[in-house]
Design an enzyme around this catalytic site. Structure first.
Site, PDB file in Angstrom:
ATOM      1  N   ASP A  28     -12.398  -7.380  -2.085  1.00  0.00           N
ATOM      2  CA  ASP A  28     -13.558  -8.233  -1.868  1.00  0.00           C
ATOM      3  C   ASP A  28     -13.422  -8.862  -0.475  1.00  0.00           C
ATOM      4  O   ASP A  28     -12.347  -9.298  -0.080  1.00  0.00           O
ATOM      5  CB  ASP A  28     -13.604  -9.331  -2.942  1.00  0.00           C
ATOM      6  CG  ASP A  28     -14.960 -10.004  -3.029  1.00  0.00           C
ATOM      7  OD1 ASP A  28     -15.641  -9.839  -4.046  1.00  0.00           O
ATOM      8  OD2 ASP A  28     -15.343 -10.694  -2.044  1.00  0.00           O
ATOM      9  N   ASN A  85     -20.347  -9.946 -13.591  1.00  0.00           N
ATOM     10  CA  ASN A  85     -21.504 -10.840 -13.679  1.00  0.00           C
ATOM     11  C   ASN A  85     -22.751 -10.045 -14.037  1.00  0.00           C
ATOM     12  O   ASN A  85     -22.931  -8.910 -13.578  1.00  0.00           O
ATOM     13  CB  ASN A  85     -21.706 -11.565 -12.346  1.00  0.00           C
ATOM     14  CG  ASN A  85     -20.619 -12.589 -12.083  1.00  0.00           C
ATOM     15  OD1 ASN A  85     -20.234 -13.331 -12.981  1.00  0.00           O
ATOM     16  ND2 ASN A  85     -20.119 -12.632 -10.857  1.00  0.00           N
ATOM     17  N   GLY A  91     -24.692 -15.598 -11.523  1.00  0.00           N
ATOM     18  CA  GLY A  91     -24.455 -15.582 -10.079  1.00  0.00           C
ATOM     19  C   GLY A  91     -24.241 -14.197  -9.514  1.00  0.00           C
ATOM     20  O   GLY A  91     -23.633 -14.046  -8.446  1.00  0.00           O
ATOM     21  N   THR A  93     -24.702 -11.336  -7.324  1.00  0.00           N
ATOM     22  CA  THR A  93     -25.382 -11.240  -6.022  1.00  0.00           C
ATOM     23  C   THR A  93     -25.687  -9.802  -5.641  1.00  0.00           C
ATOM     24  O   THR A  93     -26.638  -9.556  -4.898  1.00  0.00           O
ATOM     25  CB  THR A  93     -24.532 -11.886  -4.914  1.00  0.00           C
ATOM     26  OG1 THR A  93     -23.235 -11.289  -4.908  1.00  0.00           O
ATOM     27  CG2 THR A  93     -24.408 -13.389  -5.127  1.00  0.00           C
ATOM     28  N   HIS A  96     -25.532  -3.945  -8.363  1.00  0.00           N
ATOM     29  CA  HIS A  96     -24.908  -2.660  -8.700  1.00  0.00           C
ATOM     30  C   HIS A  96     -23.669  -3.029  -9.500  1.00  0.00           C
ATOM     31  O   HIS A  96     -22.810  -3.769  -8.998  1.00  0.00           O
ATOM     32  CB  HIS A  96     -24.541  -1.883  -7.424  1.00  0.00           C
ATOM     33  CG  HIS A  96     -23.950  -0.525  -7.684  1.00  0.00           C
ATOM     34  ND1 HIS A  96     -24.614   0.655  -7.381  1.00  0.00           N
ATOM     35  CD2 HIS A  96     -22.772  -0.155  -8.236  1.00  0.00           C
ATOM     36  CE1 HIS A  96     -23.854   1.681  -7.739  1.00  0.00           C
ATOM     37  NE2 HIS A  96     -22.733   1.212  -8.254  1.00  0.00           N
ATOM     38  N   HIS A  98     -20.395  -3.952 -11.120  1.00  0.00           N
ATOM     39  CA  HIS A  98     -19.052  -3.993 -10.536  1.00  0.00           C
ATOM     40  C   HIS A  98     -18.169  -4.926 -11.341  1.00  0.00           C
ATOM     41  O   HIS A  98     -18.654  -5.829 -12.016  1.00  0.00           O
ATOM     42  CB  HIS A  98     -19.103  -4.437  -9.071  1.00  0.00           C
ATOM     43  CG  HIS A  98     -19.820  -5.728  -8.843  1.00  0.00           C
ATOM     44  ND1 HIS A  98     -21.197  -5.815  -8.790  1.00  0.00           N
ATOM     45  CD2 HIS A  98     -19.357  -6.987  -8.659  1.00  0.00           C
ATOM     46  CE1 HIS A  98     -21.550  -7.071  -8.583  1.00  0.00           C
ATOM     47  NE2 HIS A  98     -20.450  -7.816  -8.506  1.00  0.00           N
ATOM     48  N   HIS A 100     -14.783  -7.399 -11.087  1.00  0.00           N
ATOM     49  CA  HIS A 100     -13.825  -8.107 -10.247  1.00  0.00           C
ATOM     50  C   HIS A 100     -12.463  -8.075 -10.943  1.00  0.00           C
ATOM     51  O   HIS A 100     -12.381  -8.311 -12.156  1.00  0.00           O
ATOM     52  CB  HIS A 100     -14.216  -9.576 -10.096  1.00  0.00           C
ATOM     53  CG  HIS A 100     -15.559  -9.814  -9.475  1.00  0.00           C
ATOM     54  ND1 HIS A 100     -15.708 -10.326  -8.199  1.00  0.00           N
ATOM     55  CD2 HIS A 100     -16.819  -9.637  -9.947  1.00  0.00           C
ATOM     56  CE1 HIS A 100     -16.995 -10.461  -7.925  1.00  0.00           C
ATOM     57  NE2 HIS A 100     -17.696 -10.052  -8.967  1.00  0.00           N
TER      58      HIS A 100
HETATM   59  P1  5GP Z   1     -21.136 -10.754  -7.649  1.00  0.00           P
HETATM   60  O1  5GP Z   1     -21.346 -12.170  -7.259  1.00  0.00           O
HETATM   61  O2  5GP Z   1     -22.377  -9.921  -7.439  1.00  0.00           O
HETATM   62  O3  5GP Z   1     -20.513 -10.583  -8.989  1.00  0.00           O
HETATM   63  O4  5GP Z   1     -20.022 -10.217  -6.655  1.00  0.00           O
HETATM   64  C1  5GP Z   1     -20.286  -9.609  -5.446  1.00  0.00           C
HETATM   65  C2  5GP Z   1     -19.000  -9.643  -4.654  1.00  0.00           C
HETATM   66  O5  5GP Z   1     -19.118  -8.732  -3.586  1.00  0.00           O
HETATM   67  C3  5GP Z   1     -18.687 -11.015  -4.045  1.00  0.00           C
HETATM   68  O6  5GP Z   1     -17.426 -11.464  -4.503  1.00  0.00           O
HETATM   69  C4  5GP Z   1     -18.711 -10.742  -2.555  1.00  0.00           C
HETATM   70  O7  5GP Z   1     -17.728 -11.483  -1.852  1.00  0.00           O
HETATM   71  C5  5GP Z   1     -18.490  -9.242  -2.457  1.00  0.00           C
HETATM   72  N1  5GP Z   1     -19.107  -8.607  -1.315  1.00  0.00           N
HETATM   73  C6  5GP Z   1     -20.391  -8.765  -0.903  1.00  0.00           C
HETATM   74  N2  5GP Z   1     -20.649  -8.000   0.163  1.00  0.00           N
HETATM   75  C7  5GP Z   1     -19.499  -7.324   0.426  1.00  0.00           C
HETATM   76  C8  5GP Z   1     -19.148  -6.372   1.436  1.00  0.00           C
HETATM   77  O8  5GP Z   1     -19.936  -5.973   2.285  1.00  0.00           O
HETATM   78  N3  5GP Z   1     -17.876  -5.888   1.410  1.00  0.00           N
HETATM   79  C9  5GP Z   1     -16.967  -6.302   0.474  1.00  0.00           C
HETATM   80  N4  5GP Z   1     -15.746  -5.771   0.555  1.00  0.00           N
HETATM   81  N5  5GP Z   1     -17.280  -7.197  -0.504  1.00  0.00           N
HETATM   82  C10 5GP Z   1     -18.528  -7.705  -0.511  1.00  0.00           C
END
Ligand code: 5GP
Length: 111
Positions: A28, A85, A91, A93, A96, A98, A100
């Protein structure tokens, strides 16, 4: 197209730590813990609500991959969190699906 699809397509770079036909995993870029790795199924699904029975066959190795990453990064014994998420209240963002992997320190409760 989401940013994760661009990473899958190698249109933008990421520190990739694992890749096969169906999955990619990378650090991340805004880590919330010493180990913060994202595991991404390559198939197009917005979140786990979007999973179909076809997708389930593609996801069968997910937890094996997560387990091996946890071992590789030394958190299998100390503990780690797998988090996905779904939607705005959680939250999410990037739309797609994924997962963590968070570890390397004592983690607080998520909410
Ligand atoms: P979400 O909030 O959607 O569950 O997690 C998205 C995650 O993707 C966040 O922790 C954010 O820091 C990470 N992220 C967003 N854009 C990028 C990117 O361009 N490259 C990488 N390596 N991580 C990203």
């Amino acid at each position: 197209m989401t940013i994760f699809e661009k990473i899958i397509n190698k249109e933008i770079s990421a520190h990739i730590i694992y890749e096969d036909e169906d999955f990619i995993a990378f650090n991340d870029n805004n880590p919330l813990a010493p180990v913060h790795i994202l595991v991404i199924p390559k198939m197009r699904s917005e979140d786990v609500q979007d999973i179909t029975s076809y997708d389930l066959s593609k996801l069968q190795n997910l937890f094996e991959i997560i387990k091996n990453i946890a071992i590789k990064y030394g958190v299998d014994k100390t503990g780690y969190r797998i988090l996905t998420n779904v939607g705005d209240d959680a939250g999410q963002t990037i739309k797609h699906m994924h997962f963590h992997i968070l570890g390397g320190k004592k983690l607080g409760k998520p909410c």
